[in-house]
Design a protein around this motif. Structure first.
Motif, PDB file in Angstrom:
ATOM      1  N   TYR A  37       2.306  16.376  -1.488  1.00 49.85           N
ATOM      2  CA  TYR A  37       2.246  14.932  -1.281  1.00 49.85           C
ATOM      3  C   TYR A  37       3.622  14.359  -0.939  1.00 49.85           C
ATOM      4  CZ  TYR A  37       1.299  10.004  -2.176  1.00 49.85           C
ATOM      5  OH  TYR A  37       1.192   8.657  -2.048  1.00 49.85           O
ATOM      6  N   GLY A  38       4.643  14.819  -1.625  1.00 53.01           N
ATOM      7  CA  GLY A  38       5.996  14.326  -1.350  1.00 53.01           C
ATOM      8  C   GLY A  38       6.454  14.703   0.050  1.00 53.01           C
ATOM      9  N   GLU A  39       6.128  15.917   0.475  1.00 56.58           N
ATOM     10  CA  GLU A  39       6.485  16.347   1.819  1.00 56.58           C
ATOM     11  C   GLU A  39       5.762  15.510   2.863  1.00 56.58           C
ATOM     12  OE1 GLU A  39       5.498  20.439   2.003  1.00 56.58           O
ATOM     13  OE2 GLU A  39       6.777  20.977   0.319  1.00 56.58           O
ATOM     14  N   ARG A  40       4.506  15.215   2.605  1.00 61.10           N
ATOM     15  CA  ARG A  40       3.720  14.419   3.552  1.00 61.10           C
ATOM     16  C   ARG A  40       4.258  12.990   3.639  1.00 61.10           C
ATOM     17  NH1 ARG A  40       1.276  13.874   8.052  1.00 61.10           N
ATOM     18  NH2 ARG A  40      -0.639  12.696   8.020  1.00 61.10           N
ATOM     19  N   ARG A  41       4.631  12.402   2.509  1.00 56.09           N
ATOM     20  CA  ARG A  41       5.195  11.048   2.528  1.00 56.09           C
ATOM     21  C   ARG A  41       6.500  11.029   3.313  1.00 56.09           C
ATOM     22  NH1 ARG A  41       5.628   8.409  -3.152  1.00 56.09           N
ATOM     23  NH2 ARG A  41       6.573   6.805  -1.867  1.00 56.09           N
ATOM     24  N   ILE A  44       5.656  11.182   7.004  1.00 60.57           N
ATOM     25  CA  ILE A  44       5.145   9.916   7.522  1.00 60.57           C
ATOM     26  C   ILE A  44       6.294   8.920   7.710  1.00 60.57           C
ATOM     27  CG2 ILE A  44       3.728   7.916   6.923  1.00 60.57           C
ATOM     28  CD1 ILE A  44       1.737   9.887   5.674  1.00 60.57           C
ATOM     29  N   ARG A  45       7.235   8.900   6.785  1.00 56.87           N
ATOM     30  CA  ARG A  45       8.376   7.995   6.907  1.00 56.87           C
ATOM     31  C   ARG A  45       9.353   8.462   7.974  1.00 56.87           C
ATOM     32  NH1 ARG A  45       8.562   7.696   0.771  1.00 56.87           N
ATOM     33  NH2 ARG A  45       9.843   9.529   1.018  1.00 56.87           N
ATOM     34  N   GLY A  46       9.181   9.679   8.478  1.00 61.59           N
ATOM     35  CA  GLY A  46      10.078  10.187   9.517  1.00 61.59           C
ATOM     36  C   GLY A  46      11.332  10.813   8.956  1.00 61.59           C
TER      37      GLY A  46
END
Length: 144
Positions: A37-41, A44-46
């Motif tokens: 989840y942290g990697e995905r966030r 998404i934030r770039g």
């Protein structure tokens, strides 16, 4: 004034308590999130992508085109394997094979009439009537 101030204060206190409780639940959910989840966030934030000035330069032995002769050799080996397969052989006389197929198909359809309008208008109406099933809403409109 006192009659309206007390209900307004109690409503605002309840809203504040509800918001605090929901923020706590969201915080707990984020803390219990899976490890991806942290990697995905961050994705998404770039974040985590290299900047243009951080892109490494290729060494002289890694330049594009240096590996093309190796790829060409592999392509030649694969082409030789393909050409050696009996299923890869092209037909000897494709036009004759296609003419034979056309004659066979024509012979299969020899007994059928050539005219595409082989159904009469009455037969067409009978087929349409067999498939014309009124919908539920149309049936309700008729009964009203």
């Amino acid at each position: 004034m006192k009659n309206t101030a007390i209900p307004l204060m109690s409503v605002s206190i309840l809203l504040l308590a509800g918001c605090t409780n929901s923020f706590a639940q969201v915080r707990d959910a984020v803390n219990q999130a899976p490890e991806w989840y942290g990697e995905r966030r961050a994705e998404i934030r770039g974040e985590g992508y290299p900047k243009l000035y951080e892109v490494p330069e290729l060494a002289a032995d890694q330049m594009p085109g240096k590996t093309l002769p190796v790829s060409a050799g592999r392509v030649q080996v694969l082409q030789a394997m393909f050409d050696g397969n009996e299923r890869a052989a092209p037909p000897a006389d494709a036009a004759a094979e296609m003419a034979a197929l056309l004659q066979r198909v024509d012979a299969d359809f020899a007994g059928f009439p050539a005219d595409p309008g082989f159904l009469t208008q009455e037969e067409i109406m009978a087929i349409e009537a067999a498939f014309n099933v009124p919908r539920v809403t149309e049936g309700l409109k008729v009964h009203r």
